[in-house]
Design a protein around this motif. Structure first.
Motif, mmCIF file in Angstrom:
data_model
loop_
_atom_site.group_PDB
_atom_site.id
_atom_site.type_symbol
_atom_site.label_atom_id
_atom_site.label_comp_id
_atom_site.label_asym_id
_atom_site.label_seq_id
_atom_site.Cartn_x
_atom_site.Cartn_y
_atom_site.Cartn_z
ATOM 1 N N ILE A 72 1.093 -1.194 0.048
ATOM 2 C CA ILE A 72 -0.185 0.247 -0.026
ATOM 3 C C ILE A 72 0.876 1.271 0.023
ATOM 4 N N VAL A 73 0.654 2.280 -0.844
ATOM 5 C CA VAL A 73 1.484 3.395 -0.963
ATOM 6 C C VAL A 73 0.703 4.406 -0.135
ATOM 7 N N LYS A 74 1.208 4.946 0.977
ATOM 8 C CA LYS A 74 0.923 6.039 1.615
ATOM 9 C C LYS A 74 1.445 7.229 1.456
ATOM 10 N N ALA A 75 0.987 8.133 0.800
ATOM 11 C CA ALA A 75 1.444 9.484 0.473
ATOM 12 C C ALA A 75 0.966 10.307 1.549
ATOM 13 N N ARG A 76 1.622 11.254 2.070
ATOM 14 C CA ARG A 76 0.953 12.095 3.218
ATOM 15 C C ARG A 76 1.441 13.560 2.454
ATOM 16 N N TYR A 77 0.629 14.411 2.064
ATOM 17 C CA TYR A 77 1.063 15.900 1.438
ATOM 18 C C TYR A 77 0.790 16.707 2.749
ATOM 19 N N ASN A 78 1.840 17.404 2.979
ATOM 20 C CA ASN A 78 1.421 18.459 4.227
ATOM 21 C C ASN A 78 2.022 19.704 4.072
ATOM 22 N N MET A 79 1.079 20.858 4.183
ATOM 23 C CA MET A 79 1.908 22.286 3.928
ATOM 24 C C MET A 79 2.230 22.853 5.233
ATOM 25 N N ALA A 80 3.434 23.229 5.489
ATOM 26 C CA ALA A 80 4.102 23.848 6.522
ATOM 27 C C ALA A 80 3.089 25.098 6.694
ATOM 28 N N ALA A 81 3.002 25.459 8.161
ATOM 29 C CA ALA A 81 2.075 26.589 8.365
ATOM 30 C C ALA A 81 2.541 28.032 7.761
ATOM 31 N N PHE A 82 3.982 28.030 7.638
ATOM 32 C CA PHE A 82 4.705 29.270 6.944
ATOM 33 C C PHE A 82 4.959 29.037 5.319
ATOM 34 N N SER A 83 3.914 28.007 4.817
ATOM 35 C CA SER A 83 4.302 28.002 3.380
ATOM 36 C C SER A 83 3.444 28.817 2.446
#
Ligand code: CDP
Length: 245
Positions: A72-83
């Motif tokens: 299973i491929v688990k990609a987690r996209y996350n934006m930093a608070a300061f992005s």
């Protein structure tokens, strides 16, 4: 055009940042820059700055999430608070969940997941600075990080966006074009076969315009694939002998 609408293309057919319709923003990729992860990559694409770390393949946890046929491929996209301009509230929201899902699906098509039953492959995509096209930039870097981790793939995934701005089809939308343009179309492919692994559309275009967008993106992916390849060759100090005929 409405009088108060921001003009995104000038009389010389140049965009706000001086690019022509089918010109990419500058792209730089580095492979293998994190020591603790199994594989990693860093991409700068226009003003986007994105770090990707890969772990696995390893036994999937919790156990009930395992699939006996494939990883299973688990990609987690996350934006930093300061992005972004306005502080992004930490934690997942609908948009980040959607992007994580489409990136996981795109990567699952390219990774030889059938070689790793009951396993998971974690792909952490951390957006440090966002400037439009982050899902595609993140995916383009993720595939380099997976190659750096030695994960077997059918092909490296590569993508770009195109969209409609002031009535023209243009490549690789900037933030202003994404915000004020008429349509935004991110597409990612496996270049060897041309198979599309991600395709989304926000806005309206005609059928002709969609094909125009696809043509521009397919052409641009040749250049972006080369940048991905150079990143890996640099990391492993391998001389590029080409793929042969
Ligand atoms: O980044 P991408 O184009 O894949 O996704 P989008 O949802 O079309 O977002 C376009 C851009 O809007 C992002 O790249 C950010 O620059 C910006 N954005 C933002 O400023 N604040 C957010 N919470 C989400 C996106």
């Amino acid at each position: 055009m409405e009088a108060n609408k921001i003009k995104l293309i000038n009389e010389d057919n140049l965009r706000l940042d001086g690019r022509s319709f089918n010109e990419l923003r500058p792209i730089k990729i580095q492979a293998g820059i994190l020591n603790r992860a199994d594989g990693s990559a860093y991409i700068e694409w226009g003003g986007n700055k994105i770090m990707v770390g890969v772990y696995g393949p390893k036994e999937a946890y919790p156990k009930h999430s395992q699939d006996i046929d494939h990883a299973i491929v688990k990609a987690r996209y996350n934006m930093a608070a300061f992005s972004v301009d306005e502080r992004k509230r930490p934690g997942p929201d609908r948009r980040t969940m959607e992007i994580s899902k489409v990136i996981s699906e795109a990567l699952s098509s390219s990774i030889m997941i059938e070689q790793f039953p009951r396993a998971e492959i974690d792909v952490y995509i951390e957006v440090l600075q966002a400037d439009a096209g982050t899902r595609i930039a993140g995916l383009t870097a993720a595939t380099v990080a997976l190659a750096d981790a030695g994960v077997p793939m059918r092909d490296m995934v590569v993508g770009c966006t195109a969209g409609k701005v002031d009535g023209h089809m243009v490549l690789d939308l900037s933030k202003e074009e994404d915000n004020y343009g008429e349509a935004d179309i991110p597409i990612a492919i496996m270049p060897k076969t041309g198979e599309i692994v991600l395709m989304q559309m926000d806005g309206d275009v005609t059928e002709d315009e969609l094909y125009q967008a696809m043509d521009m993106i397919f052409e641009a992916t040749k250049r972006i694939s080369q940048i991905q390849r150079e990143a890996l060759l640099n990391k492993y100090k391998i001389q590029d002998i080409g793929e042969g005929e």
